[in-house]
Design an enzyme around this catalytic site. Structure first.
Site, mmCIF file in Angstrom:
data_model
loop_
_atom_site.group_PDB
_atom_site.id
_atom_site.type_symbol
_atom_site.label_atom_id
_atom_site.label_comp_id
_atom_site.label_asym_id
_atom_site.label_seq_id
_atom_site.Cartn_x
_atom_site.Cartn_y
_atom_site.Cartn_z
ATOM 1 N N ARG A 23 -7.416 12.967 5.656
ATOM 2 C CA ARG A 23 -6.978 12.145 4.839
ATOM 3 C C ARG A 23 -5.621 12.816 4.481
ATOM 4 O O ARG A 23 -4.572 11.963 4.011
ATOM 5 C CB ARG A 23 -7.656 11.722 3.611
ATOM 6 C CG ARG A 23 -8.808 10.887 4.066
ATOM 7 C CD ARG A 23 -10.053 10.972 2.893
ATOM 8 N NE ARG A 23 -10.230 12.498 2.724
ATOM 9 C CZ ARG A 23 -10.892 12.842 1.467
ATOM 10 N NH1 ARG A 23 -11.428 12.002 0.597
ATOM 11 N NH2 ARG A 23 -10.850 14.103 1.174
ATOM 12 N N GLU A 28 -4.903 22.572 -6.403
ATOM 13 C CA GLU A 28 -4.680 22.576 -7.583
ATOM 14 C C GLU A 28 -3.418 23.223 -7.932
ATOM 15 O O GLU A 28 -3.454 24.543 -7.840
ATOM 16 C CB GLU A 28 -5.710 23.162 -8.219
ATOM 17 C CG GLU A 28 -6.212 22.786 -9.782
ATOM 18 C CD GLU A 28 -7.206 23.514 -10.113
ATOM 19 O OE1 GLU A 28 -8.120 22.538 -10.642
ATOM 20 O OE2 GLU A 28 -7.658 24.685 -9.934
ATOM 21 N N GLN A 46 7.055 23.365 -20.893
ATOM 22 C CA GLN A 46 8.018 22.370 -20.476
ATOM 23 C C GLN A 46 7.866 22.261 -18.994
ATOM 24 O O GLN A 46 7.657 23.247 -18.102
ATOM 25 C CB GLN A 46 9.485 22.550 -20.727
ATOM 26 C CG GLN A 46 10.266 21.747 -20.151
ATOM 27 C CD GLN A 46 11.851 21.900 -20.804
ATOM 28 O OE1 GLN A 46 11.866 22.552 -21.907
ATOM 29 N NE2 GLN A 46 13.011 21.641 -19.876
ATOM 30 N N ASP A 47 7.630 20.909 -18.198
ATOM 31 C CA ASP A 47 7.613 20.692 -16.820
ATOM 32 C C ASP A 47 8.981 19.950 -16.467
ATOM 33 O O ASP A 47 9.440 19.185 -17.152
ATOM 34 C CB ASP A 47 6.429 19.924 -16.494
ATOM 35 C CG ASP A 47 5.208 20.710 -16.461
ATOM 36 O OD1 ASP A 47 5.190 21.927 -16.970
ATOM 37 O OD2 ASP A 47 4.287 20.154 -15.809
ATOM 38 N N ASN A 48 9.458 20.398 -15.351
ATOM 39 C CA ASN A 48 10.763 19.841 -14.757
ATOM 40 C C ASN A 48 10.776 19.718 -13.493
ATOM 41 O O ASN A 48 10.002 20.299 -12.715
ATOM 42 C CB ASN A 48 11.919 21.003 -15.214
ATOM 43 C CG ASN A 48 12.310 21.311 -16.237
ATOM 44 O OD1 ASN A 48 12.225 20.437 -17.352
ATOM 45 N ND2 ASN A 48 12.422 22.496 -16.790
ATOM 46 N N ARG A 58 22.035 25.454 -6.253
ATOM 47 C CA ARG A 58 21.852 25.482 -8.022
ATOM 48 C C ARG A 58 21.599 26.797 -8.261
ATOM 49 O O ARG A 58 20.771 27.411 -8.044
ATOM 50 C CB ARG A 58 20.743 24.381 -8.134
ATOM 51 C CG ARG A 58 21.012 22.978 -8.058
ATOM 52 C CD ARG A 58 19.690 22.109 -8.591
ATOM 53 N NE ARG A 58 19.746 20.969 -8.162
ATOM 54 C CZ ARG A 58 19.911 19.785 -8.735
ATOM 55 N NH1 ARG A 58 20.765 20.064 -9.878
ATOM 56 N NH2 ARG A 58 20.144 18.518 -8.336
ATOM 57 N N HIS A 61 20.778 30.393 -12.845
ATOM 58 C CA HIS A 61 20.627 30.115 -14.159
ATOM 59 C C HIS A 61 19.921 30.705 -14.896
ATOM 60 O O HIS A 61 18.701 31.344 -14.493
ATOM 61 C CB HIS A 61 20.188 28.717 -14.419
ATOM 62 C CG HIS A 61 21.184 27.640 -13.496
ATOM 63 N ND1 HIS A 61 20.500 26.523 -12.866
ATOM 64 C CD2 HIS A 61 22.626 27.606 -13.572
ATOM 65 C CE1 HIS A 61 21.636 25.701 -12.633
ATOM 66 N NE2 HIS A 61 22.728 26.655 -12.804
ATOM 67 N N LYS A 71 9.304 31.073 -15.213
ATOM 68 C CA LYS A 71 9.196 29.824 -14.711
ATOM 69 C C LYS A 71 8.077 30.047 -13.647
ATOM 70 O O LYS A 71 7.830 30.959 -12.852
ATOM 71 C CB LYS A 71 10.514 29.393 -13.920
ATOM 72 C CG LYS A 71 11.473 29.274 -15.069
ATOM 73 C CD LYS A 71 12.904 28.793 -14.117
ATOM 74 C CE LYS A 71 13.935 28.596 -15.139
ATOM 75 N NZ LYS A 71 15.172 28.433 -14.618
ATOM 76 N N TYR A 131 9.221 22.882 -11.534
ATOM 77 C CA TYR A 131 8.998 24.113 -12.338
ATOM 78 C C TYR A 131 8.598 23.904 -13.745
ATOM 79 O O TYR A 131 8.873 22.909 -14.317
ATOM 80 C CB TYR A 131 10.130 24.816 -12.134
ATOM 81 C CG TYR A 131 11.388 24.679 -12.492
ATOM 82 C CD1 TYR A 131 11.966 24.875 -14.025
ATOM 83 C CD2 TYR A 131 12.223 23.594 -11.879
ATOM 84 C CE1 TYR A 131 13.394 24.231 -14.295
ATOM 85 C CE2 TYR A 131 13.413 23.121 -12.614
ATOM 86 C CZ TYR A 131 13.936 23.590 -13.638
ATOM 87 O OH TYR A 131 15.206 23.011 -14.141
ATOM 88 N N GLU A 142 21.991 28.848 -22.728
ATOM 89 C CA GLU A 142 22.153 28.950 -21.348
ATOM 90 C C GLU A 142 23.095 29.726 -20.843
ATOM 91 O O GLU A 142 24.251 29.602 -21.312
ATOM 92 C CB GLU A 142 22.094 27.414 -20.881
ATOM 93 C CG GLU A 142 22.352 27.011 -19.630
ATOM 94 C CD GLU A 142 22.674 25.729 -19.367
ATOM 95 O OE1 GLU A 142 22.204 25.185 -18.166
ATOM 96 O OE2 GLU A 142 23.526 24.970 -20.064
ATOM 97 N N ASP A 169 28.685 25.443 -12.074
ATOM 98 C CA ASP A 169 27.927 26.632 -11.268
ATOM 99 C C ASP A 169 29.151 27.659 -10.336
ATOM 100 O O ASP A 169 28.919 28.743 -10.462
ATOM 101 C CB ASP A 169 27.096 26.383 -10.263
ATOM 102 C CG ASP A 169 25.599 25.828 -11.082
ATOM 103 O OD1 ASP A 169 25.346 26.229 -12.077
ATOM 104 O OD2 ASP A 169 24.725 25.439 -10.378
#
Length: 182
Positions: A23, A28, A46-48, A58, A61, A71, A131, A142, A169
């Site tokens: 299937r 997890e 926090q999830d992004n 990218r 950072h 992260k 992440y 930042e 950037d």
């Protein structure tokens, strides 16, 4: 679940157990109790999720302390070159970079401790990148480092004429001129 050392203190490669059958598969992607049992005690708040196309770069950072972020990163769809630079002044790997291919195929995760700059390049047609962060985003703290700083010598695996980089950037300082407090 397997954990592999990277040669950078607290920077870990995690391979979750993947169960495959006719299937598809199940894995997890995060279980706080299991991670804690393995000594990974970050409390993620926090999830992004980001979506990008081939050639996007990218990074690099990070956020300054006290808003620094650890992260836990992984790819849901596609493939990237994930890159970190150690900004921890007292670390044996200070100023060095580490890169790894993360993909939906290999299912690897990278646990990036606070005190690292982070970025990635997309080497598949498209990517969905997820992440978790252990601190909330704070625009005032930042910071970034120029992705193509010659001192770092990062190979993003993207030809220069195919690279897609934000104006923001492109304007980050070099490693030697960056602000960090780790």
């Amino acid at each position: 679940m397997e954990i592999k050392q990277t040669g950078f203190q607290d920077l870990l490669i995690i391979k979750p157990t993947k169960f495959k059958d006719s299937r598809g598969f199940f894995l997890e992607s995060y279980n706080e109790n299991k991670y804690n049992q393995l000594g990974i005690t970050n409390h993620f708040v926090q999830d992004n999720l980001s979506s990008s196309q081939y050639g996007v770069i990218r990074g690099l950072h990070y956020q300054l302390a006290p808003y620094a972020q650890a992260k836990l990163v992984h790819v849901i769809k596609g493939c990237i070159i994930d890159v970190v630079v150690d900004l921890r002044k007292n670390s044996q790997t200070f100023g060095k970079s580490f890169s790894i291919e993360l993909s939906e195929e290999n299912g690897l995760q990278l646990l990036i401790p606070q005190g690292f700059a982070h970025g990635f390049s997309v080497i598949s047609e498209e990517v969905l990148f997820s992440y978790k962060c252990d601190n909330l985003y704070n625009k005032e703290y930042e910071k970034g480092i120029l992705f193509n700083d010659p001192q770092l010598g990062i190979d993003w695996k993207i030809p220069a004429d195919k690279a897609i980089i934000s104006e923001k950037d492109k304007k980050h300082p070099t490693f030697n001129n960056a602000e960090y407090n780790f």
